[in-house]
Design a protein around this motif. Structure first.
Motif, short mmCIF file in Angstrom:
data_model
loop_
_atom_site.label_atom_id
_atom_site.label_comp_id
_atom_site.label_asym_id
_atom_site.label_seq_id
_atom_site.Cartn_x
_atom_site.Cartn_y
_atom_site.Cartn_z
N TYR A 1 0.83 -1.11 0.05
CA TYR A 1 -0.03 -0.08 0.20
C TYR A 1 0.76 1.17 -0.04
O TYR A 1 0.14 2.30 0.05
N ASP A 2 2.25 1.28 -0.07
CA ASP A 2 2.97 2.52 -0.03
C ASP A 2 2.78 3.27 -1.24
O ASP A 2 2.49 4.51 -1.05
N GLN A 3 2.74 2.59 -2.54
CA GLN A 3 2.43 3.15 -3.77
C GLN A 3 1.04 3.89 -3.76
O GLN A 3 0.79 5.10 -4.40
N VAL A 4 0.22 3.20 -3.23
CA VAL A 4 -1.47 3.81 -3.18
C VAL A 4 -1.15 4.81 -2.16
O VAL A 4 -1.87 5.87 -2.67
N SER A 5 -0.62 5.01 -0.99
CA SER A 5 -0.54 6.08 -0.17
C SER A 5 0.05 7.29 -0.70
O SER A 5 -0.40 8.69 -0.91
N VAL A 6 1.20 7.13 -1.51
CA VAL A 6 1.68 8.26 -2.17
C VAL A 6 0.93 8.58 -3.35
O VAL A 6 0.77 9.97 -3.48
N PHE A 7 0.53 7.80 -4.21
CA PHE A 7 -0.39 8.54 -5.22
C PHE A 7 -1.57 9.36 -4.80
O PHE A 7 -1.79 10.44 -5.10
N SER A 8 -2.37 8.66 -3.78
CA SER A 8 -3.43 9.12 -3.31
C SER A 8 -3.26 10.45 -2.42
O SER A 8 -4.13 11.44 -2.73
N GLY A 9 -2.30 10.60 -1.91
CA GLY A 9 -1.81 11.86 -1.00
C GLY A 9 -1.28 12.77 -2.01
O GLY A 9 -1.80 14.06 -1.71
N VAL A 10 -0.61 12.88 -2.79
CA VAL A 10 -0.14 13.71 -4.10
C VAL A 10 -1.48 14.18 -4.69
O VAL A 10 -1.67 15.53 -4.85
#
Length: 439
Positions: free
Chosen positions: A406-415
């Motif tokens: 979920y690291d990539q999911v977190s970065v994409f959604s946060g940006v």
């Protein structure tokens, strides 16, 4: 001393000594209008309360309880489908069901809002019947294409034609207290998204999928009946064109639409994937289903208080603050690794993200040049922003499938959410109050 003037079918009652000044300021409203608001009204005078006004707000809360509250429970369905009916499908395939549903809920505001402005709240009654039918039909679905057609498309369409007329009715009764009234009404969706996940989590394993979903439909029926009776238009309909495309000539309106688009792109992802994330981290499946209820329980103050603060400090300022804190919380998502941490994280996310829905709806109402355009401005703005809801969860499902975490999911959604904050801030440059104003 007053005199009454009848001019081309319009009635205007004014003090004699104010004839010259008032003739140029008071809007003329037809005497005989085929609408729910048959009495002449001044467009610029709001009740700001009273029994009828609060009944409309209560009816709107009921609609949102049954519609957006149920749609926001899709995380429970996502986690259940992965382990049961649709276990042969990838997470991003399953996410398309909820993404289509939520997209249509918001996107068809481009029809629901203008229809209310043109014809009043009558559309709520047939839409409520179709929506209940869609919920009952979902209980009988078994194949992927059936879930797409019924839970995705039919439910989404009828949901939208219920939600936007109701949301457009409440601002007709409030101006100075609009944020508070809308916040209380929209809090109905949070309450629904508490009740429905609990009902589903308790019944899915006990009585099976079909009766768990039917029970949700039985809960909705009396609530929607109440809403259909109480939600009424205060103002006569406008007779001009259905859509007001000139709204997008306003830089403020266009930037706010873009800002809400990117905030939606980020904020809806945890609503879809937090139960799956909980199971990924070793949480019991039943407890993971409760995460959606926890998110929405904490979003109740997140939807009411920002509306009240928005009335005092400005709706755009409220939206900016909500988007900023939501972006920060989404960036912190992978840090919640234990059951206790995930529960606390869900509560924090609910508080911040709930404010985006509340403030994001109110900012569009203040862009409308007159109250009879509120439904159209709100519907069009949220409809274009809703494209993010369609593409965001499947994109993150693909990221999850590829990277297995979920690291990539977190970065994409946060940006994405942070980008919406920047655009909403730029919208303040196009207001009379300026970037530091209370707007």
């Amino acid at each position: 001393m007053c005199i009454s003037l009848i001019v081309a079918g319009y009635k205007l009652s004014i003090p004699f000594f104010q004839i010259n000044s008032k003739l140029s300021q008071t809007p003329l409203v037809p005497l005989n209008v085929n609408s729910e608001a048959s009495q002449p009204v001044n467009l610029n005078v709001y009740p700001e309360g009273g029994l009828r006004a609060w009944l409309v707000a209560a009816g709107t809360a009921g609609v949102l309880f049954c519609t957006l509250g149920y749609s926001n429970s899709f995380g429970v369905f996502q986690a259940y489908y992965i382990r049961n009916q649709l276990r042969d499908y990838d997470p991003d395939d399953i996410a398309w069901i909820g993404a289509i549903q939520v997209f249509l809920v918001f996107a068809l505001g481009i029809i629901g809002g203008p229809v209310f402005d043109r014809y009043g709240a009558w559309v709520i009654k047939p839409a409520a019947v179709v929506y209940i039918v869609s919920v009952m039909l979902t209980a009988s679905c078994a194949a992927y294409w059936q879930f797409i057609l019924v839970q995705g498309i039919l439910s989404g369409v009828s949901n939208s034609l219920l939600m936007f007329p109701a949301m457009a009715a409440t601002p007709q009764y409030f101006h100075k207290r609009r944020g508070a009234a809308m916040g209380l009404a929209i809090a109905g969706s949070s309450l629904g998204a508490i009740i429905f996940p609990i009902v589903l989590s308790q019944l899915l394993e006990r009585v099976g999928f079909a009766w768990a979903v039917r029970t949700c439909g039985f809960i909705m029926t009396p609530i929607l009946a109440f809403s259909a009776l109480t939600v009424k238009a205060r103002l006569p309909p406008r007779k001009s064109r259905l859509f007001i495309w000139t709204a997008f000539k306003s830089a403020r309106y266009t930037l706010l639409t873009a800002g809400v688009f990117f905030m939606f792109m980020g904020m809806f992802v945890p609503l879809f994937y937090l139960p799956s994330y909980g199971i990924f981290r070793g949480m019991d499946a039943t407890m993971a289903f409760y995460l959606i209820a926890l998110i929405n329980a904490s979003s109740i103050p997140g939807r009411i208080l920002p509306g009240m603060l928005g009335d005092r400090f400005g709706s755009i300022n409220s939206l900016l603050t909500a988007g900023l804190f939501t972006a920060i919380v989404i960036f912190c998502w992978p840090m919640a690794t234990t059951t206790a941490a995930i529960i606390v994280y869900s509560l924090g996310f609910g508080i911040t993200s709930g404010a985006i829905i509340s403030a994001g709806s109110v900012v569009f109402t203040h862009c409308a040049p007159e109250p009879r355009d509120i439904g159209t401005y709100m519907g069009m703005g949220i409809a274009f922003a809703a494209i993010a809801v369609l593409v965001g969860p499947p994109i993150n499902g693909a990221l999850l499938q590829r990277y297995g975490g979920y690291d990539q999911v977190s970065v994409f959604s946060g940006v994405m959410c942070a980008s919406g904050v920047v655009l909403a801030f730029l919208a303040k440059f196009n207001t009379e109050e300026g970037i530091w104003g209370r707007v």
